[in-house]
Design a protein around this motif. Sequence first.
Motif, short mmCIF file in Angstrom:
data_model
loop_
_atom_site.label_atom_id
_atom_site.label_comp_id
_atom_site.label_asym_id
_atom_site.label_seq_id
_atom_site.Cartn_x
_atom_site.Cartn_y
_atom_site.Cartn_z
N THR A 219 0.82 -1.22 0.00
CA THR A 219 0.00 0.00 0.00
C THR A 219 0.85 1.26 0.00
O THR A 219 0.38 2.33 0.41
CB THR A 219 -0.96 0.03 1.21
OG1 THR A 219 -0.18 -0.05 2.41
CG2 THR A 219 -1.97 -1.08 1.13
N CYS A 220 2.09 1.18 -0.45
CA CYS A 220 2.90 2.39 -0.47
C CYS A 220 2.28 3.45 -1.37
O CYS A 220 2.49 4.65 -1.15
CB CYS A 220 4.34 2.09 -0.91
SG CYS A 220 4.44 1.17 -2.44
N PHE A 221 1.48 3.04 -2.36
CA PHE A 221 0.81 4.03 -3.21
C PHE A 221 -0.14 4.87 -2.37
O PHE A 221 -0.29 6.07 -2.58
CB PHE A 221 0.05 3.34 -4.36
CG PHE A 221 -1.14 2.53 -3.93
CD1 PHE A 221 -1.02 1.21 -3.55
CD2 PHE A 221 -2.41 3.10 -3.90
CE1 PHE A 221 -2.10 0.46 -3.13
CE2 PHE A 221 -3.51 2.35 -3.49
CZ PHE A 221 -3.36 1.03 -3.10
N LEU A 222 -0.77 4.23 -1.41
CA LEU A 222 -1.71 4.94 -0.54
C LEU A 222 -0.94 5.82 0.43
O LEU A 222 -1.31 6.98 0.66
CB LEU A 222 -2.58 3.92 0.23
CG LEU A 222 -3.78 4.46 0.99
CD1 LEU A 222 -4.83 3.38 1.16
CD2 LEU A 222 -3.42 5.01 2.36
N SER A 223 0.15 5.29 0.98
CA SER A 223 0.95 6.08 1.91
C SER A 223 1.42 7.37 1.27
O SER A 223 1.31 8.44 1.85
CB SER A 223 2.19 5.30 2.37
OG SER A 223 1.85 4.07 2.92
N ALA A 224 1.95 7.23 0.06
CA ALA A 224 2.53 8.40 -0.60
C ALA A 224 1.45 9.46 -0.88
O ALA A 224 1.65 10.64 -0.59
CB ALA A 224 3.21 7.98 -1.90
N ILE A 225 0.31 9.03 -1.42
CA ILE A 225 -0.74 9.99 -1.73
C ILE A 225 -1.33 10.57 -0.45
O ILE A 225 -1.59 11.77 -0.36
CB ILE A 225 -1.84 9.34 -2.60
CG1 ILE A 225 -1.28 8.97 -3.97
CG2 ILE A 225 -3.03 10.27 -2.75
CD1 ILE A 225 -0.86 10.17 -4.82
N LEU A 226 -1.50 9.73 0.55
CA LEU A 226 -2.06 10.24 1.80
C LEU A 226 -1.15 11.31 2.40
O LEU A 226 -1.61 12.34 2.88
CB LEU A 226 -2.27 9.09 2.79
CG LEU A 226 -2.87 9.48 4.15
CD1 LEU A 226 -4.20 10.19 3.99
CD2 LEU A 226 -3.06 8.25 5.04
N GLN A 227 0.15 11.07 2.36
CA GLN A 227 1.07 12.09 2.87
C GLN A 227 0.91 13.39 2.11
O GLN A 227 0.94 14.48 2.70
CB GLN A 227 2.54 11.60 2.75
CG GLN A 227 2.91 10.45 3.66
CD GLN A 227 3.12 10.85 5.11
OE1 GLN A 227 2.88 12.00 5.50
NE2 GLN A 227 3.57 9.91 5.93
N SER A 228 0.72 13.30 0.80
CA SER A 228 0.59 14.53 0.02
C SER A 228 -0.72 15.23 0.35
O SER A 228 -0.82 16.46 0.27
CB SER A 228 0.69 14.23 -1.48
OG SER A 228 -0.53 13.69 -1.95
N LEU A 229 -1.74 14.48 0.75
CA LEU A 229 -3.02 15.10 1.10
C LEU A 229 -2.96 15.72 2.49
O LEU A 229 -3.52 16.79 2.74
CB LEU A 229 -4.15 14.07 1.05
CG LEU A 229 -4.46 13.45 -0.32
CD1 LEU A 229 -5.55 12.39 -0.20
CD2 LEU A 229 -4.89 14.51 -1.33
N ILE A 230 -2.25 15.05 3.40
CA ILE A 230 -2.13 15.56 4.76
C ILE A 230 -1.39 16.90 4.76
O ILE A 230 -1.72 17.81 5.53
CB ILE A 230 -1.39 14.56 5.68
CG1 ILE A 230 -2.20 13.27 5.85
CG2 ILE A 230 -1.07 15.18 7.03
CD1 ILE A 230 -3.40 13.40 6.75
N HIS A 231 -0.40 17.02 3.90
CA HIS A 231 0.39 18.24 3.87
C HIS A 231 -0.12 19.26 2.87
O HIS A 231 0.56 20.24 2.57
CB HIS A 231 1.86 17.89 3.62
CG HIS A 231 2.50 17.26 4.82
ND1 HIS A 231 2.44 15.91 5.06
CD2 HIS A 231 3.12 17.80 5.88
CE1 HIS A 231 3.03 15.64 6.21
NE2 HIS A 231 3.46 16.77 6.73
N ASN A 232 -1.29 19.03 2.38
CA ASN A 232 -1.95 19.98 1.50
C ASN A 232 -2.60 21.04 2.39
O ASN A 232 -3.52 20.74 3.14
CB ASN A 232 -3.00 19.22 0.67
CG ASN A 232 -3.73 20.10 -0.31
OD1 ASN A 232 -4.08 21.24 0.00
ND2 ASN A 232 -4.01 19.56 -1.48
#
Lengths: 631, 101
Positions: A219-232
């Motif tokens: 699920t690294c695809f989810l981790s990466a996108i989630l991090q980008s959303l959290i820091h948006n």
Amino acid sequence: MADVFANGDRPNPPHRVDTSMCDHLRGSLDLDATVKREPREPEDGGPDAQTGAPSSTRSKLEKRFGDVVRWGGVSEGVKRRKTTSPACQSCESPLTRPWACLTCSYVGCMHLGAASSSSKNCMQVHWQQSGENSVDPATGAVFCSLCNDTIYPDTFEAILRETRTRVEETADISREGSSLRGRGRGPFRPWPGNDGASSLDDVSSTCRGLRPLLNLSQTCFLSAILQSLIHNPLLKAYFLSEKHNRHLCSHAARGLAVGKPYLGTPDGSGGAVGPDREKGCMCCELDRAFEEFYNDDKSPFGPVTMLYSMWHASAELEGYGQQDAHSFFLAALDQIHAHARGQMSSCNCIAHQTFAGSLLSLVSCSKCSTTSTTIDPILDVQLDFPAETPTEGLTLAGMLRRFCAPEKVGEVGKGYECDSCGGGSGVVATRKLMLRKLPPVLSFQLKRFAHNATSTKVELPVRFTSKLDMRPYVDPGTTANETTDGTDENPSDTLPDSLFSYDLFAVVTHEGKLDNGHYWADVRSGDEWWHCDDDKVTPTTLSAVLAQKAYMLFYIKRSLAYTQPMKKLLSVVGAAPVQPPPALSNGTSTPGYSTASNSTANEAKKGLPVGSSVGGKSLGGKGHPIRGMEV
Amino acid sequence: MAHSQADKPDQAVLDEIRKRLIETGDWDRLSTLLRSRLEESGWDDDLKDYAKERARAQENLNLESLLKEVTPKAHEMLQPKLREAVVQEIEAVLEREVEKA
């Protein structure tokens, strides 16, 4: 460096010394003077220049500063028409980098190593008679000759920010449009602070929204996108201010009940038990995620319910195994939108408010020269790699230029089918793309996984920068329905640069092969960059981030426009029952409105044109208002 | 070009040229061109990094001393191709606007 959290308009409380300014300036402003100043002859700048009440000296200096940076904002930020340059008041040489005296109206040459117009230093001579500070209109930097250094006082920084915003508001005619487009741009109001409460300087937070994420099997695809959303920043503001509370949401998934048969709501009001599955709500999942990221627990967080919610909402992403991060990104936005209450034409869900922009497509027929225009809504910009790599390497800007460059359209042999003249074989059409509405958050996908015959991943590095100026790729014309007043000058030339400036805040990178690789994200928190590789979150530097072979890039607009507050619009009807804002015809001005810009209210463009089409044939597919450009 | 390489540019002439270019709008156009080329090439980011690093290392941080350290590096980091492209633009403008002595 100046403290980011300025005091705003309030004077400093007497017991606290403002360390953002030097003793000399503090003395001039007559605040908490720690330097004994020799009495000076009264200047011709006024009898109370030195001996007057503290507030008047201070307000004079602040006003002067404001005037200088406003001039700087108008001439630098707004594209200059042909003007005469300011000339040094001592030696009359033209100044490309003027410095203005803070205490009087003098403008002159100032030498600062390489960063100066000339080697002369007329300002230095001037200081022998008046003052000791000068201001750079371009940046608002204050130079203190006694310290021989630039200083950035908090109070002046606040004045700079406010002045520049006002300049932008006044010049922002792009916000004017048809009367159906929404509330218009409202004036920026600096945060006044809470009365009596301590300023933001005192608030020290250990909480930075950083947290490692558990990889729940590929699920690294989810981790990466989630991090980008959290820091948006916009999503962060939305969810941390509880705009979506998962405990109150009617669509909320009850934890791991997602996917199980729907059993009805606990109080029996939500509908009958039936064959529906618990669908879950991505907004609730994000709410949960933000809460997890901003609490004290720094152990790895496993976004299990988010994953389940995703699976059950989006069939193509179901199942264990690697997914494309970009597909996940679009699916996540789709699911955020799913529970929004907005209508198609002006969706107010946070996904659209943050990411929605629009693309203008111009197609000209070579035979009859008619140009058809289409406006398509997009949530991100998907850039193709060119067939041949330029020798100096690929840059984001270069790929954007290619994206907007004219392209021939028309089938070999059959030619282009023109709506107006029929076209025919031999006829080609030329298509140009331009951005029409810039979203607050601009996302790029570099299409490394082209689904073509060869199906290999493009590994070429693409150079991108921490700042991005989108002006060259934006439609310079005025909005579609507006008539210009016939001036020979392109009105959009006077739009300030700040309207087009973006700052990078997240980068998603993929390493490895198409179906067997790894994703990670680099995100910015304030000025610090953090490398987020599933459960390993480590500090990194901007240069390391810029060296990545990025797959997705996230930029945020540097300056955001605020909508006209509703109460301003309703002030026309006074305290009467709430009515929808009256549609004004162009040119009339209604008393009671006070907008920063000199336009009639209601004219502009907070509305998000989703799916609107202005005549002509729509090429390149879309239709689905959420999926973005599917070329 | 009519002038020889050995001539030291006359300040008054430079001033006149600068004034003219500002009036025609070329100064702005060239500045903007240079700025955007520099930004796109990554020069901005690299220089900012370098300057931060040098600033942290300095004992008595001062604008002038920092400029002194950073300026040569800034010139060094400028890609020759970029420089050439902008110089060409400048020469084209001068060709158009300036009478040879």
